[in-house]
Design an enzyme around this catalytic site. Structure first.
Site, mmCIF file in Angstrom:
data_model
loop_
_atom_site.group_PDB
_atom_site.id
_atom_site.type_symbol
_atom_site.label_atom_id
_atom_site.label_comp_id
_atom_site.label_asym_id
_atom_site.label_seq_id
_atom_site.Cartn_x
_atom_site.Cartn_y
_atom_site.Cartn_z
ATOM 1 N N HIS A 16 17.904 16.165 100.701
ATOM 2 C CA HIS A 16 16.667 15.586 100.158
ATOM 3 C C HIS A 16 15.752 15.134 101.301
ATOM 4 C CE1 HIS A 16 19.282 14.450 96.469
ATOM 5 N NE2 HIS A 16 18.447 15.385 96.047
ATOM 6 N N LYS A 40 21.697 10.791 82.413
ATOM 7 C CA LYS A 40 22.664 11.297 83.396
ATOM 8 C C LYS A 40 23.672 10.229 83.818
ATOM 9 C CE LYS A 40 20.540 15.136 85.972
ATOM 10 N NZ LYS A 40 20.082 15.551 87.318
ATOM 11 N N ARG A 89 17.693 25.501 96.992
ATOM 12 C CA ARG A 89 18.857 25.789 97.833
ATOM 13 C C ARG A 89 19.258 27.239 97.607
ATOM 14 N NH1 ARG A 89 21.880 20.678 95.476
ATOM 15 N NH2 ARG A 89 20.563 21.393 93.779
ATOM 16 N N SER A 127 23.986 15.840 95.425
ATOM 17 C CA SER A 127 24.354 14.449 95.138
ATOM 18 C C SER A 127 25.707 14.399 94.434
ATOM 19 C CB SER A 127 23.307 13.785 94.250
ATOM 20 O OG SER A 127 22.082 13.723 94.908
HETATM 21 P P1 ADP Z 1 17.302 16.488 89.643
HETATM 22 O O1 ADP Z 1 18.180 15.594 88.836
HETATM 23 O O2 ADP Z 1 15.864 16.455 89.243
HETATM 24 O O3 ADP Z 1 17.816 17.898 89.860
HETATM 25 P P2 ADP Z 1 18.110 15.883 92.328
HETATM 26 O O4 ADP Z 1 18.065 14.509 92.877
HETATM 27 O O5 ADP Z 1 19.455 16.493 92.140
HETATM 28 O O6 ADP Z 1 17.261 15.784 91.045
HETATM 29 O O7 ADP Z 1 17.256 16.861 93.241
HETATM 30 C C1 ADP Z 1 15.876 16.686 93.426
HETATM 31 C C2 ADP Z 1 15.289 17.914 94.098
HETATM 32 O O8 ADP Z 1 15.888 18.056 95.388
HETATM 33 C C3 ADP Z 1 15.540 19.243 93.385
HETATM 34 O O9 ADP Z 1 14.406 20.066 93.596
HETATM 35 C C4 ADP Z 1 16.735 19.808 94.091
HETATM 36 O O10 ADP Z 1 16.749 21.234 94.019
HETATM 37 C C5 ADP Z 1 16.459 19.340 95.502
HETATM 38 N N1 ADP Z 1 17.676 19.235 96.299
HETATM 39 C C6 ADP Z 1 18.854 18.673 95.958
HETATM 40 N N2 ADP Z 1 19.759 18.793 96.945
HETATM 41 C C7 ADP Z 1 19.121 19.467 97.953
HETATM 42 C C8 ADP Z 1 19.533 19.961 99.235
HETATM 43 N N3 ADP Z 1 20.772 19.802 99.692
HETATM 44 N N4 ADP Z 1 18.623 20.602 99.976
HETATM 45 C C9 ADP Z 1 17.376 20.802 99.501
HETATM 46 N N5 ADP Z 1 16.931 20.405 98.312
HETATM 47 C C10 ADP Z 1 17.791 19.741 97.540
#
Ligand code: ADP
Length: 161
Positions: A16, A40, A89, A127
């Site tokens: 992130h 969630k 990703r 996450s």
């Molecule tokens: P959501 O619950 O909306 O999917 P996340 O917190 O899991 O929220 O992710 C938010 C954004 O960050 C999404 O666009 C996700 O694809 C991106 N993201 C999550 N992990 C990574 C990572 N390791 N590298 C790049 N982008 C990521």
């Protein structure tokens, strides 16, 4: 241009942070929108998630961190932002992200989504993986910002993970 990077961030990972650091170069200002996402059942409360992100991006200019619990397009309207920043990703992210981007555009035709790819070392980082590793007592220090690690350690110590 002002962009919003929305997500649950439960917790924020180095993946992130990589996207945020790329986003600040592209946009005049960036809001990290932390979705409350009660459905969630997040491990970290909305206040904890906002706090740990704020501490992890304090070195960056023109970045704000704000919680939201309404529809993303409504949050964007209230912040006067038309751009959604999302991270892509592996190919597996693509289908869901495409649906989300097109739905947001249907709800607000002015809404555009920009995708950025993280450094390849973060491609397999999520996450949920962090929560799983922490729960099983593994070391996540190379996978999350140091401030996030502190919050994880506190939760582990209190037996909440
Ligand atoms: P959501 O619950 O909306 O999917 P996340 O917190 O899991 O929220 O992710 C938010 C954004 O960050 C999404 O666009 C996700 O694809 C991106 N993201 C999550 N992990 C990574 C990572 N390791 N590298 C790049 N982008 C990521």
């Amino acid at each position: 241009m002002k962009a919003i990077y929305p997500g649950t961030f439960d917790p924020m990972t180095n993946g992130h942070l990589d996207i945020v650091e790329r986003g600040v170069i592209m946009f005049d200002s960036l809001i990290i929108g932390v979705a409350e996402n009660k459905r969630k059942k997040p491990m970290f409360s909305i206040d904890e998630r906002v706090e740990m992100i704020k501490k992890s991006v304090s070195h960056l200019k023109n970045v704000e961190v704000k919680p939201f619990s309404n529809l993303l397009v409504d949050f964007m309207k209230s912040e006067r932002a038309n751009i959604v920043l999302r991270g892509l990703r592996a190919v597996s992210d693509f289908e869901f992200e495409l649906q989300l981007a097109l739905m947001n555009r249907k709800l607000n035709p002015e809404c555009e989504t920009v995708f950025l790819m993280p450094n390849k070392k973060y491609i397999f980082l999520s996450s949920s993986m962090i929560r799983e590793i922490a729960m099983l007592g593994g070391d996540v220090c190379e996978l999350v910002p140091p401030k996030v690690k502190e919050y994880i350690d506190i939760k582990c110590k209190n037996g909440c993970i």
